[in-house]
Design an enzyme around this catalytic site. Structure first.
Site, PDB file in Angstrom:
ATOM      1  N   GLY A 132      -0.822 -12.420  13.626  1.00 57.82           N
ATOM      2  CA  GLY A 132      -1.693 -12.994  14.652  1.00 57.82           C
ATOM      3  C   GLY A 132      -0.857 -13.508  15.803  1.00 57.82           C
ATOM      4  O   GLY A 132      -0.617 -12.807  16.793  1.00 57.82           O
ATOM      5  N   GLU A 366      -6.544 -15.137  22.250  1.00 58.33           N
ATOM      6  CA  GLU A 366      -5.655 -14.847  23.398  1.00 58.33           C
ATOM      7  C   GLU A 366      -4.490 -15.843  23.445  1.00 58.33           C
ATOM      8  O   GLU A 366      -4.075 -16.286  24.514  1.00 58.33           O
ATOM      9  CB  GLU A 366      -6.460 -14.774  24.703  1.00 58.33           C
ATOM     10  CG  GLU A 366      -7.540 -13.692  24.603  1.00 58.33           C
ATOM     11  CD  GLU A 366      -7.966 -13.074  25.912  1.00 58.33           C
ATOM     12  OE1 GLU A 366      -7.215 -13.174  26.889  1.00 58.33           O
ATOM     13  OE2 GLU A 366      -9.049 -12.464  25.939  1.00 58.33           O
TER      14      GLU A 366
HETATM   15  C1  LIG Z   1     -13.776 -14.487  17.303  1.00 55.53           C
HETATM   16  C2  LIG Z   1     -12.421 -13.896  17.483  1.00 55.53           C
HETATM   17  C3  LIG Z   1     -12.263 -12.804  18.333  1.00 55.53           C
HETATM   18  C4  LIG Z   1     -11.014 -12.184  18.428  1.00 55.53           C
HETATM   19  N1  LIG Z   1     -10.896 -11.044  19.190  1.00 55.53           N
HETATM   20  C5  LIG Z   1      -9.721 -10.345  19.136  1.00 55.53           C
HETATM   21  C6  LIG Z   1      -9.628  -9.053  19.768  1.00 55.53           C
HETATM   22  O1  LIG Z   1     -10.577  -8.551  20.385  1.00 55.53           O
HETATM   23  N2  LIG Z   1      -8.458  -8.371  19.644  1.00 55.53           N
HETATM   24  C7  LIG Z   1      -7.378  -8.863  18.975  1.00 55.53           C
HETATM   25  O2  LIG Z   1      -6.360  -8.198  18.898  1.00 55.53           O
HETATM   26  N3  LIG Z   1      -7.434 -10.090  18.384  1.00 55.53           N
HETATM   27  C8  LIG Z   1      -8.577 -10.837  18.438  1.00 55.53           C
HETATM   28  N4  LIG Z   1      -8.661 -12.066  17.819  1.00 55.53           N
HETATM   29  C9  LIG Z   1      -7.503 -12.576  17.115  1.00 55.53           C
HETATM   30  C10 LIG Z   1      -6.886 -13.814  17.745  1.00 55.53           C
HETATM   31  O3  LIG Z   1      -6.217 -13.489  18.926  1.00 55.53           O
HETATM   32  C11 LIG Z   1      -5.965 -14.459  16.674  1.00 55.53           C
HETATM   33  O4  LIG Z   1      -6.825 -15.019  15.680  1.00 55.53           O
HETATM   34  C12 LIG Z   1      -5.063 -15.522  17.259  1.00 55.53           C
HETATM   35  O5  LIG Z   1      -4.072 -14.970  18.083  1.00 55.53           O
HETATM   36  C13 LIG Z   1      -4.363 -16.358  16.160  1.00 55.53           C
HETATM   37  O6  LIG Z   1      -3.800 -15.549  15.180  1.00 55.53           O
HETATM   38  P1  LIG Z   1      -4.108 -15.852  13.634  1.00 55.53           P
HETATM   39  O7  LIG Z   1      -5.578 -15.977  13.481  1.00 55.53           O
HETATM   40  O8  LIG Z   1      -3.402 -14.851  12.814  1.00 55.53           O
HETATM   41  O9  LIG Z   1      -3.494 -17.282  13.380  1.00 55.53           O
HETATM   42  P2  LIG Z   1      -1.985 -17.586  12.938  1.00 55.53           P
HETATM   43  O10 LIG Z   1      -1.034 -16.890  13.844  1.00 55.53           O
HETATM   44  O11 LIG Z   1      -1.847 -17.394  11.477  1.00 55.53           O
HETATM   45  O12 LIG Z   1      -1.893 -19.142  13.272  1.00 55.53           O
HETATM   46  C14 LIG Z   1      -2.358 -20.163  12.384  1.00 55.53           C
HETATM   47  C15 LIG Z   1      -1.909 -21.507  12.948  1.00 55.53           C
HETATM   48  O13 LIG Z   1      -0.480 -21.570  13.008  1.00 55.53           O
HETATM   49  C16 LIG Z   1      -0.072 -21.886  14.323  1.00 55.53           C
HETATM   50  N5  LIG Z   1       1.200 -21.223  14.603  1.00 55.53           N
HETATM   51  C17 LIG Z   1       1.537 -19.920  14.410  1.00 55.53           C
HETATM   52  N6  LIG Z   1       2.792 -19.688  14.808  1.00 55.53           N
HETATM   53  C18 LIG Z   1       3.281 -20.868  15.268  1.00 55.53           C
HETATM   54  C19 LIG Z   1       4.515 -21.298  15.826  1.00 55.53           C
HETATM   55  N7  LIG Z   1       5.547 -20.443  16.010  1.00 55.53           N
HETATM   56  N8  LIG Z   1       4.650 -22.601  16.176  1.00 55.53           N
HETATM   57  C20 LIG Z   1       3.634 -23.462  16.022  1.00 55.53           C
HETATM   58  N9  LIG Z   1       2.442 -23.138  15.498  1.00 55.53           N
HETATM   59  C21 LIG Z   1       2.246 -21.853  15.142  1.00 55.53           C
HETATM   60  C22 LIG Z   1      -1.185 -21.389  15.226  1.00 55.53           C
HETATM   61  O14 LIG Z   1      -1.186 -22.050  16.478  1.00 55.53           O
HETATM   62  C23 LIG Z   1      -2.404 -21.756  14.378  1.00 55.53           C
HETATM   63  O15 LIG Z   1      -2.692 -23.103  14.548  1.00 55.53           O
HETATM   64  C24 LIG Z   1      -9.883 -12.718  17.727  1.00 55.53           C
HETATM   65  C25 LIG Z   1     -10.054 -13.843  16.919  1.00 55.53           C
HETATM   66  C26 LIG Z   1     -11.296 -14.412  16.776  1.00 55.53           C
HETATM   67  C27 LIG Z   1     -11.432 -15.601  15.837  1.00 55.53           C
END
Ligand SMILES: Cc1cc2nc3c(=O)[nH]c(=O)nc-3n(C[C@H](O)[C@H](O)[C@H](O)COP(=O)(O)OP(=O)(O)OC[C@H]3O[C@@H](n4cnc5c(N)ncnc54)[C@H](O)[C@@H]3O)c2cc1C
Length: 384
Positions: A132, A366
């Site tokens: 993500g 995003e």
């Molecule tokens: C409704 C919805 C629509 C979406 N639409 C799209 C889309 O059209 N296309 C697409 O590609 N994606 C899409 N996404 C995905 C979205 O961009 C990701 O969910 C987002 O980037 C976060 O990734 P993750 O969910 O894997 O969270 P993770 O990366 O697992 O993060 C979990 C937590 O850890 C924190 N974290 C992670 N790394 C670090 C770091 N290095 N330092 C500090 N904190 C950190 C994050 O801030 C968060 O609080 C969508 C998501 C949702 C919920």
């Protein structure tokens, strides 16, 4: 970037969008919430107004607004349920922008006119089950096979996947080295054999918008499906697309702050306790004043950032700061809006309950707030 759309034409467009939001979208908010879908007649009206092509250049059938104009329109879309904007968003933003930035003439001609008319919905597929915030480690593979590539992997939470006719898919094209240079961006039509869409996700808010998994099982695409034809540029392109998208999300959050303040003020004037309208109590006034201040700060920041983007063609740190501030701000404002409504704020028939859930997403997708903090600090420490 100069204005593609002159001031008079843009003013007319802005008024049209304002009217459409007030007269067609706001009255349909509850219907969208209940049906968890956007009525087909509204989708058609959006097509007729040219809204799917707002940011697509006129050469390809769009309107081609610049960043300053786009943030004004995004603020207007922020005055209603965010699902409406989400339907348009992939065509206006992440689904089309990679193609606009780096597509060949032929690729643009093939897809952009149909996207501008709203006949073709595009989606952006970067996120995966295990990837993500750190997309450089994505594992979807595109393996060269003669003049083609075979794509395999799973993408997660893809907005508009079920409506999409085209996906921009980020996939790894080199396997002996990690990181960004091994990733390419492919244009993948939804009807290719081996591509399947998962079930509709059940989510907290933004009902009417759908996300789903998208699965690729040896999906065969020609090498000419790589955006710009050069492999290895996909990660940087995705980051460029997201940088611009962040200004749009910040503007949307700003518009929603304004709507929430109107809801708060309207309720506070009507609701009476202890013999007076609650608007007369200073503790309620403080919530309104703090929300207005958050709104004005977001508005100033996002409009300035869009100006920098138009002047310089990029605004990376500024866009992260605007997205971070405005999306956190709308979270605070939505929380206060619920508080001003008391128990009614917890009830679904009040808009603030729905918006409280809708805006939560803005701090996550995003690039989460934490990722924006990292990006801002990294750029500043580098001295940029
Ligand atoms: C409704 C919805 C629509 C979406 N639409 C799209 C889309 O059209 N296309 C697409 O590609 N994606 C899409 N996404 C995905 C979205 O961009 C990701 O969910 C987002 O980037 C976060 O990734 P993750 O969910 O894997 O969270 P993770 O990366 O697992 O993060 C979990 C937590 O850890 C924190 N974290 C992670 N790394 C670090 C770091 N290095 N330092 C500090 N904190 C950190 C994050 O801030 C968060 O609080 C969508 C998501 C949702 C919920």
């Amino acid at each position: 970037m100069p204005d593609n759309v002159d001031a008079d034409t843009f003013n007319q467009l802005r008024e049209t969008v304002q009217r459409f939001v007030a007269e067609r979208l706001v009255p349909n908010e509850m219907r969208v919430e209940i049906e968890d879908d956007i009525p087909e007649e509204i989708v058609q009206e959006m097509r007729d107004l040219g809204l799917f092509g707002l940011t697509i250049p006129p050469d390809y059938g769009g309107i081609g607004v610049n960043a300053r104009q786009e943030v004004q329109l995004a603020q207007i879309f922020g005055h209603t349920a965010l699902a409406f904007r989400s339907l348009l968003a992939t065509n206006i933003g992440i689904g089309a922008r990679g193609l606009i930035f780096e597509g060949t003439q032929e690729q643009k001609q093939q897809y952009l006119p149909a996207m501008a008319s709203g006949e073709l919905i595009s989606a952006f597929a970067l996120t995966e089950p295990d990837t993500g915030s750190d997309p450089a480690s994505l594992t979807t593979r595109a393996v060269r096979d003669g003049d083609d590539y075979l794509i395999s992997g799973t993408k997660r939470y893809i907005t508009n996947a079920r409506r999409a006719g085209l996906f921009t898919v980020m996939a790894r094209t080199e396997f002996d080295r990690p990181g960004a240079d091994a990733i390419s961006a492919f244009l993948v039509p939804a009807d290719l054999p081996g591509l399947t869409i998962g079930k509709k996700d059940r989510k907290m808010g933004q009902r009417g918008t759908t996300t789903s998994d998208v699965m690729f099982d040896n999906v065969r695409v020609p090498a000419s499906a790589i955006i710009g034809l050069t492999p290895g540029r996909g990660f940087r392109l995705a980051m460029r697309v997201l940088d611009r998208g962040r200004i749009h999300i910040a503007a949307l959050a700003t518009g929603m702050c304004d709507r929430l303040i109107r809801e708060m003020v309207g309720y506070a004037r009507e609701r009476r306790q202890f013999g007076k309208a609650i608007a007369e109590y200073q503790l309620v006034q403080a919530m309104i004043a703090d929300s207005y201040t958050d709104y004005r700060a977001s508005k100033a920041l996002v409009e300035e950032t869009a100006g920098i983007y138009d002047a310089q063609g990029a605004a990376r740190t500024e866009a992260s700061a605007a997205k971070y501030f405005a999306t956190e701000a709308v979270g605070r404002v939505a929380d206060r809006a619920v508080q001003v409504h008391g128990g009614a704020g917890y009830m679904s028939e009040y808009a603030v309950e729905r918006f409280y859930r809708d805006v939560r997403l803005l701090r996550i997708y995003e690039g989460t707030s934490q990722i924006q903090q990292l990006l801002i600090a990294r750029q500043i420490l580098k001295g940029e």
